[in-house]
Design an enzyme around this catalytic site. Sequence first.
Site, mmCIF file in Angstrom:
data_model
loop_
_atom_site.group_PDB
_atom_site.id
_atom_site.type_symbol
_atom_site.label_atom_id
_atom_site.label_comp_id
_atom_site.label_asym_id
_atom_site.label_seq_id
_atom_site.Cartn_x
_atom_site.Cartn_y
_atom_site.Cartn_z
ATOM 1 N N GLU A 1 -9.344 4.147 -2.031
ATOM 2 C CA GLU A 1 -8.001 3.902 -2.891
ATOM 3 C C GLU A 1 -8.610 3.027 -4.208
ATOM 4 O O GLU A 1 -9.595 2.559 -4.193
ATOM 5 C CB GLU A 1 -6.980 3.165 -2.119
ATOM 6 C CG GLU A 1 -6.565 3.639 -0.889
ATOM 7 C CD GLU A 1 -5.424 2.821 -0.038
ATOM 8 O OE1 GLU A 1 -4.435 2.562 -1.114
ATOM 9 O OE2 GLU A 1 -5.163 2.987 0.954
ATOM 10 N N TYR B 1 2.759 2.285 15.087
ATOM 11 C CA TYR B 1 3.497 2.711 13.825
ATOM 12 C C TYR B 1 4.814 3.117 14.022
ATOM 13 O O TYR B 1 5.466 3.039 12.809
ATOM 14 C CB TYR B 1 2.490 3.563 12.921
ATOM 15 C CG TYR B 1 2.876 5.201 12.981
ATOM 16 C CD1 TYR B 1 2.369 5.829 14.018
ATOM 17 C CD2 TYR B 1 3.437 5.623 11.967
ATOM 18 C CE1 TYR B 1 2.725 7.255 14.030
ATOM 19 C CE2 TYR B 1 3.760 6.901 11.763
ATOM 20 C CZ TYR B 1 3.319 7.929 12.957
ATOM 21 O OH TYR B 1 3.621 9.347 12.893
ATOM 22 N N GLN C 1 -3.231 2.095 15.148
ATOM 23 C CA GLN C 1 -1.978 2.536 14.121
ATOM 24 C C GLN C 1 -1.351 3.584 14.821
ATOM 25 O O GLN C 1 -0.222 3.485 14.737
ATOM 26 C CB GLN C 1 -2.774 3.210 12.917
ATOM 27 C CG GLN C 1 -1.753 3.569 11.826
ATOM 28 C CD GLN C 1 -2.632 4.191 10.608
ATOM 29 O OE1 GLN C 1 -3.869 3.981 10.604
ATOM 30 N NE2 GLN C 1 -1.864 4.786 9.455
ATOM 31 N N LYS D 1 -3.820 -1.976 10.150
ATOM 32 C CA LYS D 1 -4.060 -2.151 8.914
ATOM 33 C C LYS D 1 -4.473 -3.530 8.406
ATOM 34 O O LYS D 1 -4.291 -4.000 7.262
ATOM 35 C CB LYS D 1 -3.309 -1.675 8.006
ATOM 36 C CG LYS D 1 -2.967 0.044 8.233
ATOM 37 C CD LYS D 1 -3.649 0.853 7.372
ATOM 38 C CE LYS D 1 -3.081 2.386 7.336
ATOM 39 N NZ LYS D 1 -3.873 3.094 6.406
ATOM 40 N N ASP E 1 -8.912 0.368 1.992
ATOM 41 C CA ASP E 1 -7.936 -0.148 3.184
ATOM 42 C C ASP E 1 -8.346 0.193 4.623
ATOM 43 O O ASP E 1 -7.993 1.213 5.093
ATOM 44 C CB ASP E 1 -6.571 0.399 3.048
ATOM 45 C CG ASP E 1 -5.631 -0.323 3.737
ATOM 46 O OD1 ASP E 1 -5.469 -1.485 3.785
ATOM 47 O OD2 ASP E 1 -4.703 0.384 4.263
ATOM 48 N N ASP F 1 0.910 -1.153 -0.137
ATOM 49 C CA ASP F 1 0.117 -0.046 0.105
ATOM 50 C C ASP F 1 0.989 1.218 -0.016
ATOM 51 O O ASP F 1 1.872 1.269 0.964
ATOM 52 C CB ASP F 1 -0.852 -0.161 1.192
ATOM 53 C CG ASP F 1 -2.182 0.737 1.058
ATOM 54 O OD1 ASP F 1 -2.411 1.095 -0.136
ATOM 55 O OD2 ASP F 1 -2.857 1.026 1.763
ATOM 56 N N GLU G 1 -9.335 12.366 7.898
ATOM 57 C CA GLU G 1 -9.343 13.678 7.226
ATOM 58 C C GLU G 1 -10.648 14.630 7.234
ATOM 59 O O GLU G 1 -10.682 15.704 7.535
ATOM 60 C CB GLU G 1 -8.840 13.537 5.585
ATOM 61 C CG GLU G 1 -7.349 13.084 5.585
ATOM 62 C CD GLU G 1 -7.137 12.555 4.077
ATOM 63 O OE1 GLU G 1 -7.212 11.420 3.753
ATOM 64 O OE2 GLU G 1 -6.687 13.278 3.340
ATOM 65 N N ARG H 1 -7.389 3.630 13.459
ATOM 66 C CA ARG H 1 -6.587 4.838 13.486
ATOM 67 C C ARG H 1 -5.982 4.743 14.911
ATOM 68 O O ARG H 1 -4.702 5.239 15.153
ATOM 69 C CB ARG H 1 -7.462 6.133 13.533
ATOM 70 C CG ARG H 1 -7.789 6.251 12.023
ATOM 71 C CD ARG H 1 -6.739 6.289 10.983
ATOM 72 N NE ARG H 1 -7.316 6.344 9.908
ATOM 73 C CZ ARG H 1 -6.597 6.553 8.390
ATOM 74 N NH1 ARG H 1 -5.361 5.705 8.646
ATOM 75 N NH2 ARG H 1 -7.298 6.598 7.299
ATOM 76 N N THR I 1 -4.432 6.408 -0.040
ATOM 77 C CA THR I 1 -5.618 7.138 -0.073
ATOM 78 C C THR I 1 -5.567 8.370 -0.994
ATOM 79 O O THR I 1 -4.801 9.070 -0.901
ATOM 80 C CB THR I 1 -6.160 7.722 1.486
ATOM 81 O OG1 THR I 1 -5.997 6.629 2.693
ATOM 82 C CG2 THR I 1 -7.383 8.326 1.660
ATOM 83 N N HIS J 1 -3.778 13.771 0.594
ATOM 84 C CA HIS J 1 -3.878 12.962 1.877
ATOM 85 C C HIS J 1 -2.436 13.223 2.652
ATOM 86 O O HIS J 1 -2.582 13.122 4.054
ATOM 87 C CB HIS J 1 -4.040 11.574 1.367
ATOM 88 C CG HIS J 1 -3.952 10.599 2.514
ATOM 89 N ND1 HIS J 1 -4.875 10.292 3.431
ATOM 90 C CD2 HIS J 1 -3.061 9.566 2.746
ATOM 91 C CE1 HIS J 1 -4.580 9.441 4.308
ATOM 92 N NE2 HIS J 1 -3.220 8.839 3.748
ATOM 93 N N THR K 1 -8.906 -5.412 4.025
ATOM 94 C CA THR K 1 -8.729 -4.584 2.786
ATOM 95 C C THR K 1 -9.774 -5.204 1.961
ATOM 96 O O THR K 1 -9.711 -6.322 1.535
ATOM 97 C CB THR K 1 -7.515 -4.565 2.379
ATOM 98 O OG1 THR K 1 -6.606 -4.075 3.277
ATOM 99 C CG2 THR K 1 -7.341 -3.517 1.031
ATOM 100 N N ARG L 1 2.177 15.794 12.720
ATOM 101 C CA ARG L 1 3.562 16.483 12.736
ATOM 102 C C ARG L 1 3.542 18.063 12.730
ATOM 103 O O ARG L 1 4.385 18.664 12.984
ATOM 104 C CB ARG L 1 4.415 15.945 11.795
ATOM 105 C CG ARG L 1 4.670 14.437 12.117
ATOM 106 C CD ARG L 1 5.691 13.871 11.116
ATOM 107 N NE ARG L 1 5.117 13.929 9.904
ATOM 108 C CZ ARG L 1 4.343 12.716 9.181
ATOM 109 N NH1 ARG L 1 4.231 11.635 10.107
ATOM 110 N NH2 ARG L 1 3.904 12.976 8.235
ATOM 111 N N GLU M 1 -10.503 3.958 3.800
ATOM 112 C CA GLU M 1 -9.540 4.623 3.054
ATOM 113 C C GLU M 1 -9.950 4.363 1.415
ATOM 114 O O GLU M 1 -10.059 3.294 1.014
ATOM 115 C CB GLU M 1 -7.962 4.311 2.993
ATOM 116 C CG GLU M 1 -7.447 4.781 4.561
ATOM 117 C CD GLU M 1 -6.027 4.592 4.824
ATOM 118 O OE1 GLU M 1 -5.565 5.490 5.518
ATOM 119 O OE2 GLU M 1 -5.603 3.620 4.001
#
Lengths: 410, 410
Positions: free
Chosen positions: A197, A238, A234, A247, A227, A124, A357, A231, A343, A131, A251, A140, A195
């Site tokens: 995709e 992660y 994750q 994840k 997918d 992926d 989002e 969250r 995404t 995104h 899917t 961040r 997600e």
Amino acid sequence: MSDLRRSWVESANAPGCAFPLNNLPYGVFSVGGRRRCGVAIGDMILDATGLEAAGILRPDPDQDVLQAPGWNPFMALGKPAWSAYRAGLVALLSDGADEAVRPYLVSLADATLHMPFHVSEFTDFYASRHHATHVGTMFRGAEHALPPNWLHMPIGYNGRASSVVVSGTDIIRPHGQIIGDDGLLFAPSERFDFELEMGAIVGQPSRGPLSVAQAFENIFGYVLLNDWSARDIQAWEYQPLGPFQGKATATSISPWIVTAEALEVFRCETPAPERPLLDYLRPPAPMLYDIALEAVLTPEGGEACIMTRTNLNEIYYSSAQQLAHHTSSGCPMRVGDLLGSGTISGPEQGARGSMLELTWGGAQPLTLEGGAERSFLDDGDRVTLSGFAQGNGFCVGFGDCTGTLRGARV
Amino acid sequence: MSDLRRSWVESANAPGCAFPLNNLPYGVFSVGGRRRCGVAIGDMILDATGLEAAGILRPDPDQDVLQAPGWNPFMALGKPAWSAYRAGLVALLSDGADEAVRPYLVSLADATLHMPFHVSEFTDFYASRHHATHVGTMFRGAEHALPPNWLHMPIGYNGRASSVVVSGTDIIRPHGQIIGDDGLLFAPSERFDFELEMGAIVGQPSRGPLSVAQAFENIFGYVLLNDWSARDIQAWEYQPLGPFQGKATATSISPWIVTAEALEVFRCETPAPERPLLDYLRPPAPMLYDIALEAVLTPEGGEACIMTRTNLNEIYYSSAQQLAHHTSSGCPMRVGDLLGSGTISGPEQGARGSMLELTWGGAQPLTLEGGAERSFLDDGDRVTLSGFAQGNGFCVGFGDCTGTLRGARV
């Protein structure tokens, strides 16, 4: 832009039909009995397994390739065989042909659809500029939104092929490590997301690095792909090695492989690179596609609500560029490898391809038709992705990619 | 601790033999012709495919499972079948048995060894406390060496199954995105490394979360594993989604699957947890193994030099805990899934399982026998991993896991 190719299967000529003669996507279906390879045309499925067995249309004169429950052996034949087979289908189904294959048509409404191919491995990517910017800003801050490598390579991670399921499969809300008010818990995810995709399917094996042009030739076709993402799981897991159990629940993919050949007339450029790309990632020609995409949320017993409208043409790195990068270290690829685009989000609020989002990390819940609010998905929610490329008086559709979230197992 | 079980295959009783009757590891071999399943005993291979075809020892009376070039169909039979087959081998090969299977013995020296099973998917963990501390200190400083999640879960990432190769396969130095003095380049990796690991092989499928006890039961056996790593490619690419092309060139495994049953007498505890583990990760019994491990570097035309001596018992999370975590989100597992332990490092300088740690990121080059220096691997270098568990007057060995680095393709 080409025009509608008319078929003697009348439903294939209807305005808005997802499966006109221009499309001819490949799937696997059953009507009670065993699984068979099929080709969608209008509101019917042409039994490709039956045509092969009867000697009417054989992809390979020397061996059966459509008897297995998946299109992998067919893909392994290579591009000349793909084109020849498609030309054979067009000849059989065109307006004016003799309709000899009518006994091999099955109603789509009567059929159960299955995984159209065996997923060898699943990768992926993270290739939508908007995104990556949205998620990076949340995690961040705006100044460090895009990682320093993002404009230089298609960032991707290896996913879990065993978790790929066909549209219509229920999704069970996963458990995982969650940081709650009282500390760390093993509990059901509270921030479960979709997600939006697309997935590219590798149709030819390779062992060394591929150029972008070679990579483009090796891609057999495309599906819609959701997918599903936990969250909260994750976010905690992660760092430093990337997404793992957040994840790995499932899917979903749409049941029809729309071939690269059917999409050929919809090719378009990727967005202009903001930094020069290294040679091995430069596309020699337009290799992305103009495909309108949509995500709809339907609460249990409630009304469908459009969450997202976007387009594959937002993607910064095409599937061909992704595949070229994937092979750059010498990584071997196999028939049936699945490459998620990442995404797909546009810049506008209504073009964001995930709840993360759309609700800005849950801080700005959405109000659905009927007044219910959502920060993330509730049990019973159904998410449906759809997509189509628009021609002159026809469209090439993908068929829905849908899944309903069920409550966590006790 | 059990004693040597004597076999009428005399070489199996020799002191230091890796493959006594206590071991009976499973592999795939050929002698000129087609690939066959085999069992190592002393300096011989017992032709398991031949025994099945002749009806002398059949894992399943109703179907052939050893005719395919890999042990996956055998693994799929499940634990009772695994035990019964092993008991059958012991009966045939024990001292005092009638030696009727002597015609099915082939000299190991005459055989070519192949991949012992089909790798369905490959996951690599990061479960050595000392390795994670060393790498974290280099990348993030001593205070932030261990990520906050590390003491709470076995951190892992999905690797690339297509890149797993059997011991003896040459490794080609990969190209990738490298930050050089003049900026970003697509060039051969200059910091190519080995990683000393063990791999656990999943022998039974599962769909929902497994307890640690269930996970332990589902692991069929173990191999040595070298996860070749391009540190310069990895350092640039790995944020935010983890290792990708830096770990996709190749992963080597030893050719013999040493079964969990053969290792049963070597079970030991994982190191005491520094923080309480969540219930789903608590082992109900000792589920790690005491296995001495070694990595040797042999420059082209030069002398072998021991780089690392360590032990699997350094690993903080056992393979059973890793598999339980892997399934916690509902991730389906399949027969043939391979789980790398992560690089196994002890606290001492000579117990570090990678060049990255041994040379402290290249800053403290090693001096080999003969005076040559190494920060990372040179073209022509051969890395050989070995491992054995020590019993009373016998050992259970793994057979070498070796690979030679060849120069990048022009």
